[in-house]
Design a protein around this motif. Structure first.
Motif, PDB file in Angstrom:
ATOM      1  N   THR A 199      -8.846   1.467   3.038  1.00  9.65           N
ATOM      2  CA  THR A 199      -8.250   2.782   2.976  1.00  9.65           C
ATOM      3  C   THR A 199      -9.468   3.888   3.452  1.00  9.65           C
ATOM      4  O   THR A 199     -10.510   3.459   3.654  1.00  9.65           O
ATOM      5  CB  THR A 199      -7.898   2.797   1.587  1.00  9.65           C
ATOM      6  OG1 THR A 199      -9.255   2.675   0.729  1.00  9.65           O
ATOM      7  CG2 THR A 199      -6.879   1.912   1.071  1.00  9.65           C
ATOM      8  N   TYR A 242       0.904  -1.297  -0.137  1.00 13.05           N
ATOM      9  CA  TYR A 242      -0.084  -0.110  -0.015  1.00 13.05           C
ATOM     10  C   TYR A 242       0.949   1.524   0.214  1.00 13.05           C
ATOM     11  O   TYR A 242       0.619   2.070  -0.711  1.00 13.05           O
ATOM     12  CB  TYR A 242      -0.922   0.052   1.329  1.00 13.05           C
ATOM     13  CG  TYR A 242      -1.420   1.393   1.452  1.00 13.05           C
ATOM     14  CD1 TYR A 242      -2.793   1.772   0.634  1.00 13.05           C
ATOM     15  CD2 TYR A 242      -1.044   2.374   2.107  1.00 13.05           C
ATOM     16  CE1 TYR A 242      -3.298   2.725   0.783  1.00 13.05           C
ATOM     17  CE2 TYR A 242      -1.697   3.686   2.423  1.00 13.05           C
ATOM     18  CZ  TYR A 242      -2.900   3.805   1.591  1.00 13.05           C
ATOM     19  OH  TYR A 242      -3.554   5.157   1.617  1.00 13.05           O
ATOM     20  N   ALA A 277      -4.495   4.009   5.876  1.00 10.02           N
ATOM     21  CA  ALA A 277      -4.831   2.606   5.514  1.00 10.02           C
ATOM     22  C   ALA A 277      -4.572   1.693   6.844  1.00 10.02           C
ATOM     23  O   ALA A 277      -3.872   1.865   7.641  1.00 10.02           O
ATOM     24  CB  ALA A 277      -4.158   1.977   4.327  1.00 10.02           C
TER      25      ALA A 277
END
Length: 343
Positions: free
Chosen positions: A330, A168, A293
């Motif tokens: 997220t 991420y 996130a």
């Protein structure tokens, strides 16, 4: 201890998870990490199966995640008709050993252990084996040479959680000029999630010169620890401040958010924050834009633990590794998913 045998077709074990607000499957995995999809057809338990006594050594109550884990186990035991004898080790391995020996003296049918740390377990597990009591390892793994000392390990893939967090970050920061400085809030020293999440994260960014971990320190999986350590990080000269924070759990991340705000910075904007767990409080912070996130780590392991206990007492074979399905969430999803959080 008595083992009860009866015939039954083994197909696929599907128990509730909490991913994306839906009831997801908990998927058993082999030690080679290949899926073993198997379910136990629901049957009416014979009277003897309903009298199972399970001794459970919980490692502590250090976080919201742990509280949800404990509640899940207590509720599932009651629903399954299993007598649960639980002792809280309060983050102390010696207290865990004392609790386990009390379980042995009480001649419980089965012992489940959520280990504080992953080392030092072989001698006590041998004592349990000599007493003829099967063992389930829950949440955190143990580092032993002889895997026959326990029946199965039920818990998340912490290494993969670290990998997901790093992936991420790499995507989120792909347009940012490097080298990007990363601060890391580690969990309890020697604990499986802290070791594995850190390794998964590091292995994923290895060889990528655009990312560099410049500050790392344990904060014991607690909100107060996260706040304290993040304050220390931000006492460094401004040019040393991180652009990214990777926290090994939500409680530490929430503490870090407080410290970042105290320093006059905007968490989630001035410092990108990635955490692991998936608690409702973290989702609230994501919805506010303060955490970017969260990698999910499912604490609701109670139903799977109780089902496994029944299968073991029935003399059935279980996979050595059982891993819950988990997601990455997220900011874009937080607002709609926060109400679906069960912990």
């Amino acid at each position: 201890m008595r083992l009860i045998h009866w015939s039954m077709v083994l197909v696929l074990l599907l128990l509730p998870g909490c991913s994306g607000g839906e009831q997801n499957s908990l998927i058993p995995m082999t030690t080679e990490n290949a899926p073993v999809l198997a379910t136990f057809q629901p049957l009416t338990d014979p009277p003897a199966a309903q009298s199972i006594v399970l001794g459970f050594s919980q490692l502590g109550s250090e976080s919201t995640w742990r509280e949800a884990n404990t509640a899940s186990i207590q509720e599932a035991a009651q629903e399954a008709g299993i007598t649960l004898v639980m002792k809280n080790a309060e983050q102390d391995q010696k207290k865990q050993f004392a609790a386990i020996r009390s379980f042995i003296r009480s001649d419980v049918d089965m012992i489940a252990i959520a280990p504080v740390v992953q080392t030092g377990w072989e001698p006590i597990l041998k004592e349990i084996k000599q007493a003829g009591i099967p063992v389930i390892i829950l949440d955190r793994s143990v580092n032993v040479k002889d895997s026959s000392l326990y029946v199965t390990f039920i818990g998340s893939d912490f290494y993969e959680e670290g990998v997901k967090a790093a992936k991420y970050m790499i995507d989120k920061m792909r347009h940012s000029a490097g080298p990007i400085k990363i601060a890391e809030l580690q969990g309890t020293v020697g604990s499986t999630p802290s070791i594995d999440r850190g390794e998964g994260f590091r292995d994923t960014i290895a060889g990528n010169s655009n990312f560099r971990i410049t500050q790392t320190k344990p904060a014991d999986f607690t909100q107060s620890g996260g706040r304290k350590v993040m304050r220390e990080f931000l006492r460094q000269p401004k040019e040393e401040w991180p652009q990214v924070l990777f926290s090994h759990n939500d409680d530490m991340a929430i503490g870090a958010v407080e410290a970042i705000e105290e320093a006059g910075l905007q968490p989630g904007t001035d410092i990108i924050i990635i955490s692991v767990d998936g608690t409702r409080r973290a989702f609230d912070k994501m919805a506010q834009g303060k955490i970017n996130a969260v990698v999910e780590c499912n604490p609701l392991l109670g139903p799977l633990l109780m089902q496994a206990a029944k299968e073991i007492m029935a003399g059935r074979t279980l996979p050595k590794r059982m891993v819950p399905a988990e997601d990455v969430f997220t900011q874009e999803l937080a607002g709609t998913e926060v109400e679906n959080r069960k912990y």
